[in-house]
Write a protein that holds these residues in place. Structure first.
Motif, mmCIF file in Angstrom:
data_model
loop_
_atom_site.group_PDB
_atom_site.id
_atom_site.type_symbol
_atom_site.label_atom_id
_atom_site.label_comp_id
_atom_site.label_asym_id
_atom_site.label_seq_id
_atom_site.Cartn_x
_atom_site.Cartn_y
_atom_site.Cartn_z
ATOM 1 N N GLY A 93 0.774 -1.231 0.000
ATOM 2 C CA GLY A 93 0.000 0.000 0.000
ATOM 3 C C GLY A 93 0.804 1.278 0.000
ATOM 4 O O GLY A 93 0.225 2.360 -0.083
ATOM 5 N N LEU A 94 2.127 1.197 0.117
ATOM 6 C CA LEU A 94 2.940 2.413 0.115
ATOM 7 C C LEU A 94 3.129 2.920 -1.312
ATOM 8 O O LEU A 94 3.528 2.158 -2.197
ATOM 9 C CB LEU A 94 4.304 2.152 0.744
ATOM 10 C CG LEU A 94 4.343 1.861 2.246
ATOM 11 C CD1 LEU A 94 5.785 1.588 2.677
ATOM 12 C CD2 LEU A 94 3.775 3.011 3.050
ATOM 13 N N ALA A 95 2.843 4.203 -1.534
ATOM 14 C CA ALA A 95 3.037 4.802 -2.855
ATOM 15 C C ALA A 95 3.423 6.258 -2.675
ATOM 16 O O ALA A 95 2.898 6.943 -1.794
ATOM 17 C CB ALA A 95 1.769 4.685 -3.702
ATOM 18 N N VAL A 96 4.335 6.729 -3.513
ATOM 19 C CA VAL A 96 4.850 8.099 -3.416
ATOM 20 C C VAL A 96 4.771 8.750 -4.795
ATOM 21 O O VAL A 96 5.249 8.175 -5.786
ATOM 22 C CB VAL A 96 6.309 8.119 -2.919
ATOM 23 C CG1 VAL A 96 6.814 9.549 -2.807
ATOM 24 C CG2 VAL A 96 6.442 7.384 -1.588
ATOM 25 N N ALA A 97 4.169 9.943 -4.866
ATOM 26 C CA ALA A 97 4.109 10.699 -6.114
ATOM 27 C C ALA A 97 4.710 12.079 -5.890
ATOM 28 O O ALA A 97 4.567 12.669 -4.805
ATOM 29 C CB ALA A 97 2.674 10.823 -6.605
ATOM 30 N N HIS A 108 -3.554 2.833 -4.825
ATOM 31 C CA HIS A 108 -2.496 3.478 -4.055
ATOM 32 C C HIS A 108 -1.713 4.445 -4.938
ATOM 33 O O HIS A 108 -1.474 5.599 -4.567
ATOM 34 C CB HIS A 108 -1.563 2.426 -3.451
ATOM 35 C CG HIS A 108 -2.274 1.385 -2.660
ATOM 36 N ND1 HIS A 108 -2.966 1.683 -1.504
ATOM 37 C CD2 HIS A 108 -2.434 0.055 -2.873
ATOM 38 C CE1 HIS A 108 -3.516 0.572 -1.027
ATOM 39 N NE2 HIS A 108 -3.200 -0.421 -1.838
ATOM 40 N N ALA A 109 -1.331 3.977 -6.123
ATOM 41 C CA ALA A 109 -0.580 4.825 -7.049
ATOM 42 C C ALA A 109 -1.417 6.009 -7.513
ATOM 43 O O ALA A 109 -0.953 7.160 -7.519
ATOM 44 C CB ALA A 109 -0.120 4.002 -8.248
ATOM 45 N N THR A 110 -2.657 5.744 -7.913
ATOM 46 C CA THR A 110 -3.485 6.833 -8.438
ATOM 47 C C THR A 110 -3.877 7.815 -7.342
ATOM 48 O O THR A 110 -3.959 9.021 -7.594
ATOM 49 C CB THR A 110 -4.739 6.280 -9.131
ATOM 50 O OG1 THR A 110 -5.485 5.457 -8.215
ATOM 51 C CG2 THR A 110 -4.344 5.443 -10.348
ATOM 52 N N ASP A 111 -4.104 7.336 -6.125
ATOM 53 C CA ASP A 111 -4.385 8.248 -5.005
ATOM 54 C C ASP A 111 -3.215 9.203 -4.782
ATOM 55 O O ASP A 111 -3.408 10.397 -4.566
ATOM 56 C CB ASP A 111 -4.642 7.460 -3.719
ATOM 57 C CG ASP A 111 -6.045 6.876 -3.639
ATOM 58 O OD1 ASP A 111 -6.872 7.210 -4.505
ATOM 59 O OD2 ASP A 111 -6.308 6.082 -2.717
ATOM 60 N N ALA A 112 -2.007 8.662 -4.812
ATOM 61 C CA ALA A 112 -0.824 9.497 -4.575
ATOM 62 C C ALA A 112 -0.650 10.523 -5.690
ATOM 63 O O ALA A 112 -0.376 11.709 -5.431
ATOM 64 C CB ALA A 112 0.425 8.621 -4.458
ATOM 65 N N ILE A 113 -0.816 10.107 -6.941
ATOM 66 C CA ILE A 113 -0.652 11.029 -8.072
ATOM 67 C C ILE A 113 -1.673 12.156 -8.004
ATOM 68 O O ILE A 113 -1.335 13.347 -8.134
ATOM 69 C CB ILE A 113 -0.761 10.259 -9.403
ATOM 70 C CG1 ILE A 113 0.457 9.354 -9.584
ATOM 71 C CG2 ILE A 113 -0.900 11.221 -10.577
ATOM 72 C CD1 ILE A 113 0.335 8.393 -10.758
ATOM 73 N N LEU A 114 -2.949 11.813 -7.805
ATOM 74 C CA LEU A 114 -3.992 12.841 -7.763
ATOM 75 C C LEU A 114 -3.804 13.767 -6.565
ATOM 76 O O LEU A 114 -3.989 14.985 -6.672
ATOM 77 C CB LEU A 114 -5.373 12.191 -7.721
ATOM 78 C CG LEU A 114 -6.553 13.160 -7.836
ATOM 79 C CD1 LEU A 114 -6.550 13.869 -9.183
ATOM 80 C CD2 LEU A 114 -7.872 12.424 -7.627
ATOM 81 N N SER A 115 -3.403 13.220 -5.433
ATOM 82 C CA SER A 115 -3.229 14.045 -4.235
ATOM 83 C C SER A 115 -2.073 15.024 -4.384
ATOM 84 O O SER A 115 -2.141 16.153 -3.893
ATOM 85 C CB SER A 115 -3.017 13.157 -3.006
ATOM 86 O OG SER A 115 -4.176 12.387 -2.744
ATOM 87 N N ALA A 116 -1.016 14.616 -5.082
ATOM 88 C CA ALA A 116 0.096 15.536 -5.313
ATOM 89 C C ALA A 116 -0.354 16.712 -6.178
ATOM 90 O O ALA A 116 0.025 17.871 -5.933
ATOM 91 C CB ALA A 116 1.263 14.805 -5.976
ATOM 92 N N ALA A 117 -1.172 16.438 -7.198
ATOM 93 C CA ALA A 117 -1.703 17.517 -8.038
ATOM 94 C C ALA A 117 -2.612 18.436 -7.231
ATOM 95 O O ALA A 117 -2.593 19.660 -7.398
ATOM 96 C CB ALA A 117 -2.458 16.924 -9.227
ATOM 97 N N TRP A 118 -3.407 17.850 -6.350
ATOM 98 C CA TRP A 118 -4.307 18.652 -5.501
ATOM 99 C C TRP A 118 -3.518 19.551 -4.552
ATOM 100 O O TRP A 118 -3.842 20.731 -4.399
ATOM 101 C CB TRP A 118 -5.236 17.726 -4.720
ATOM 102 C CG TRP A 118 -6.026 18.435 -3.662
ATOM 103 C CD1 TRP A 118 -7.067 19.303 -3.861
ATOM 104 C CD2 TRP A 118 -5.830 18.351 -2.250
ATOM 105 N NE1 TRP A 118 -7.532 19.764 -2.646
ATOM 106 C CE2 TRP A 118 -6.794 19.195 -1.640
ATOM 107 C CE3 TRP A 118 -4.949 17.639 -1.435
ATOM 108 C CZ2 TRP A 118 -6.885 19.341 -0.260
ATOM 109 C CZ3 TRP A 118 -5.038 17.793 -0.068
ATOM 110 C CH2 TRP A 118 -6.000 18.639 0.510
#
Length: 286
Positions: A21-25, A245-255
């Motif tokens: 579950g760990l993902a970093v964007a 996990h990956a898509t949550d991290a990517i979208l949250s970084a944009a937000w």
């Protein structure tokens, strides 16, 4: 405040070295899509990564998807009836670290098995006598999340696929190690240089991007690009695999990149000085 980098971390409380579950964007200022730093992360890896940002004084806004503290305001203590109950967030992190220091991979199994601590948690086959029943205790900002039509879970609930308590406990051990190296909002005054870490709720970013209620996960590139566009982001580089996990991290970084300049989010109406010391606050909750 001006930041050059925006990093979102989807966290995990799984008691193994490299949780899935760990993902970093990572996004930079501008409109280029965030990039997934695709590797088999461990919590120790992420601690090292954040430590390097601190050493380089990178002006990064870092969103960490976990609760940095337990409810306090509702009962006047994290653990009512326990004489070792800490007075504030940093003292809580220190206590979790001290009682769990023998647990590998920043797990906190020993903490929730402690004779006094366990009384406050709902665990599989073991509901503590101080767990109030129902959905459990909530922080003030978690009531704010519910008012935004989100579905927060009590950090004292350690049962079920949607529980967040284990993630929060492992995160507290990492926050303890970062204390004094990275500004942790709202527990610390906002530093004028270097990185700042905030609590995020990835479902909040998805909701604000237009994801309708009832759909909670992004598992394809087209949907991800549609939601990224709502935050002024260019389309992403296709991923080898799409998981939430990956898509949550990517979208949250944009937000994070779009919200950092909104002064009201740094001064939410419900955040008092006492809450800033004890419960913290979810960035983006008014």
């Amino acid at each position: 405040m001006t930041f050059t980098d925006f990093i979102a971390i989807d966290w995990s409380g799984q008691a193994v070295e490299r949780p899935k579950g760990l993902a970093v964007a990572h996004a930079r200022a501008g409109d280029a899509a965030p990039v997934l730093i695709d590797r088999p992360w461990s919590r120790a890896d992420i601690l090292g990564f954040l430590g390097e940002l601190a050493e380089r004084r990178t002006r990064a806004l870092i969103g960490l998807d976990l609760s940095p503290a337990f409810p306090f305001a509702d009962a006047g203590a994290y653990f009512p009836g326990w004489d070792a109950s800490p007075a504030d967030g940093p003292a809580l992190w220190a206590l979790v670290e001290r009682l769990s220091e023998a647990d590998p991979h920043f797990a906190a199994t020993s903490f929730v098995q402690h004779v006094e601590a366990r009384r406050h948690f709902r665990q599989m086959g073991d509901c503590g006598d101080r767990f109030p029943g129902g959905r459990g205790r909530f922080r003030v900002c978690e009531h704010g999340q519910a008012a935004m039509a989100l579905s927060p879970y009590s950090c004292f609930n350690l049962v079920g696929a949607s529980q967040v308590g284990k993630s929060s406990l492992t995160g507290m051990r990492v926050l303890h190690r970062l204390r004094g190296r990275i500004g942790i909002w709202p527990f610390d005054p906002l530093p004028e240089t270097g990185p700042v870490l905030v609590e995020i709720y990835t479902a909040l970013a998805a909701r604000l991007a237009g994801m309708r209620k009832g759909i909670s996960k992004i598992r394809d590139g087209e949907t991800l690009d549609t939601l990224l566009a709502a935050f002024g982001s260019a389309p992403h580089t296709p991923l080898a695999r799409y998981d939430d996990h990956a898509t949550d991290a990517i979208l949250s970084a944009a937000w994070l990149r779009t919200t950092v300049s909104q002064p009201a989010l740094w001064r939410p109406a419900g955040l008092t000085a006492a809450l800033a010391r004890t419960e913290g606050w979810t960035f983006g909750v008014p």
